[in-house]
Design a protein around this motif. Structure first.
Motif, PDB file in Angstrom:
ATOM      1  N   THR A   1      42.881  48.627  45.591  1.00  0.00           N
ATOM      2  CA  THR A   1      43.789  47.907  46.490  1.00  0.00           C
ATOM      3  C   THR A   1      43.774  46.414  46.160  1.00  0.00           C
ATOM      4  O   THR A   1      42.914  45.929  45.416  1.00  0.00           O
ATOM      5  N   VAL A   2      44.730  45.697  46.738  1.00  0.00           N
ATOM      6  CA  VAL A   2      44.793  44.240  46.550  1.00  0.00           C
ATOM      7  C   VAL A   2      43.494  43.604  47.030  1.00  0.00           C
ATOM      8  O   VAL A   2      42.942  42.713  46.363  1.00  0.00           O
ATOM      9  N   ALA A   3      42.994  44.061  48.172  1.00  0.00           N
ATOM     10  CA  ALA A   3      41.757  43.497  48.735  1.00  0.00           C
ATOM     11  C   ALA A   3      40.564  43.783  47.824  1.00  0.00           C
ATOM     12  O   ALA A   3      39.722  42.906  47.599  1.00  0.00           O
ATOM     13  N   MET A   4      40.468  44.997  47.309  1.00  0.00           N
ATOM     14  CA  MET A   4      39.384  45.347  46.382  1.00  0.00           C
ATOM     15  C   MET A   4      39.449  44.490  45.119  1.00  0.00           C
ATOM     16  O   MET A   4      38.422  44.056  44.587  1.00  0.00           O
ATOM     17  N   ASP A   5      40.664  44.252  44.635  1.00  0.00           N
ATOM     18  CA  ASP A   5      40.848  43.468  43.414  1.00  0.00           C
ATOM     19  C   ASP A   5      40.443  42.018  43.634  1.00  0.00           C
ATOM     20  O   ASP A   5      39.838  41.390  42.745  1.00  0.00           O
ATOM     21  N   PHE A   6      40.753  41.485  44.791  1.00  0.00           N
ATOM     22  CA  PHE A   6      40.360  40.115  45.136  1.00  0.00           C
ATOM     23  C   PHE A   6      38.838  39.986  45.125  1.00  0.00           C
ATOM     24  O   PHE A   6      38.277  39.058  44.537  1.00  0.00           O
ATOM     25  N   TRP A   7      38.159  40.949  45.756  1.00  0.00           N
ATOM     26  CA  TRP A   7      36.692  40.933  45.790  1.00  0.00           C
ATOM     27  C   TRP A   7      36.126  41.067  44.375  1.00  0.00           C
ATOM     28  O   TRP A   7      35.208  40.328  43.986  1.00  0.00           O
ATOM     29  N   ALA A   8      36.661  42.010  43.590  1.00  0.00           N
ATOM     30  CA  ALA A   8      36.147  42.269  42.247  1.00  0.00           C
ATOM     31  C   ALA A   8      36.320  41.060  41.330  1.00  0.00           C
ATOM     32  O   ALA A   8      35.467  40.800  40.475  1.00  0.00           O
ATOM     33  N   SER A   9      37.408  40.324  41.498  1.00  0.00           N
ATOM     34  CA  SER A   9      37.655  39.140  40.671  1.00  0.00           C
ATOM     35  C   SER A   9      36.586  38.081  40.914  1.00  0.00           C
ATOM     36  O   SER A   9      36.071  37.466  39.970  1.00  0.00           O
ATOM     37  N   LEU A  10      36.235  37.869  42.172  1.00  0.00           N
ATOM     38  CA  LEU A  10      35.191  36.896  42.500  1.00  0.00           C
ATOM     39  C   LEU A  10      33.830  37.376  42.008  1.00  0.00           C
ATOM     40  O   LEU A  10      33.051  36.602  41.441  1.00  0.00           O
ATOM     41  N   GLU A  11      33.557  38.665  42.199  1.00  0.00           N
ATOM     42  CA  GLU A  11      32.271  39.221  41.757  1.00  0.00           C
ATOM     43  C   GLU A  11      32.121  39.086  40.245  1.00  0.00           C
ATOM     44  O   GLU A  11      31.036  38.799  39.732  1.00  0.00           O
ATOM     45  N   HIS A  12      33.226  39.277  39.514  1.00  0.00           N
ATOM     46  CA  HIS A  12      33.213  39.167  38.054  1.00  0.00           C
ATOM     47  C   HIS A  12      32.875  37.736  37.622  1.00  0.00           C
ATOM     48  O   HIS A  12      32.057  37.521  36.709  1.00  0.00           O
ATOM     49  N   LYS A  13      33.484  36.758  38.292  1.00  0.00           N
ATOM     50  CA  LYS A  13      33.220  35.351  37.974  1.00  0.00           C
ATOM     51  C   LYS A  13      31.759  34.993  38.239  1.00  0.00           C
ATOM     52  O   LYS A  13      31.116  34.303  37.442  1.00  0.00           O
ATOM     53  N   ILE A  14      31.244  35.472  39.369  1.00  0.00           N
ATOM     54  CA  ILE A  14      29.849  35.182  39.725  1.00  0.00           C
ATOM     55  C   ILE A  14      28.896  35.838  38.735  1.00  0.00           C
ATOM     56  O   ILE A  14      27.897  35.236  38.314  1.00  0.00           O
ATOM     57  N   HIS A  15      29.214  37.068  38.332  1.00  0.00           N
ATOM     58  CA  HIS A  15      28.359  37.799  37.385  1.00  0.00           C
ATOM     59  C   HIS A  15      28.212  37.021  36.079  1.00  0.00           C
ATOM     60  O   HIS A  15      27.095  36.877  35.553  1.00  0.00           O
TER      61      HIS A  15
END
Length: 210
Positions: free
Chosen positions: A154-168
């Motif tokens: 979902t759009v919400a899941m993608d938003f979360w995953a994008s931030l998690e990817h940057k932090i990783h």
């Protein structure tokens, strides 16, 4: 990048990108057609947008080293499943499973494996639906079956995953505990938001049908 070549079918990075880009085009076109058909039949588009990418040679070599495999074109094609990746973003969690079913029903797409991180999220809080498929790419002298990793969220899941990817990548996989804890908490908020939005959409549809 240091990838050696031993003559087989696919013998160069240029040919790898040709084949996998062609596979991505085929999957993207299929999804666009299915989305158009869904709009025609149900007056509703389950797909918000589609993103695709080819993994960089550097990332592929890094993954091969992780697998303790020699950096050759053949090992790249055999062991790296996400050289070609496509991400399908939709509005609601129910759309995810409809899209996955539509993909599975395509006669020339073979589903190799499925990972449902929505039912079974990763410890980090990551949620998405992953499909590893193969699609035939028709060249002038042969057919190559190319693997494509499809992520549906979902759009919400993608938003979360994008931030998690940057932090990783910023912390090279070793983010401070308090940041990881906040990410997990945010994933719960995202999950709750997706549930509430899905329920709201169902209520709107029921009212429209009355």
């Amino acid at each position: 990048m240091d990838i050696s070549t031993d003559r087989n079918d696919i013998d160069s990075w240029t040919e790898v990108t040709l084949i996998y880009n062609s596979a991505l085009k085929q999957i993207s076109t299929k999804l666009e057609i299915l989305n158009d058909e869904f709009q025609h039949v149900h007056r509703y588009n389950p797909i918000e947008h589609i993103k695709s990418r080819i993994k960089t040679p550097e990332s592929i070599v890094k993954k091969l080293r992780k697998y303790e495999k020699e950096s050759t074109i053949q090992n790249m094609v055999k062991y790296v499943n996400d050289i070609a990746g496509i991400r399908v973003i939709c509005s609601f969690t129910s759309d995810i499973y409809q899209i996955a079913e539509m993909i599975s029903n395509q006669s020339d797409i073979s589903v190799i494996s499925v990972k449902d991180y929505i039912v079974n999220p990763k410890p980090s809080g990551y949620k998405s639906y992953h499909m590893l498929v193969t699609v035939p790419v028709y060249l002038s002298d042969r057919i190559e079956n190319a693997k494509v990793e499809i992520q549906i969220r979902t759009v919400a899941m993608d938003f979360w995953a994008s931030l998690e990817h940057k932090i990783h990548y910023k912390f090279e996989g070793n983010a401070p505990d308090h940041i990881r804890e906040q990410l997990v908490e945010c994933s719960k908020i995202v999950s709750n938001l997706d549930t509430r939005m899905l329920n709201l959409n169902k209520e709107i549809q029921q009212l429209e049908g009355e």
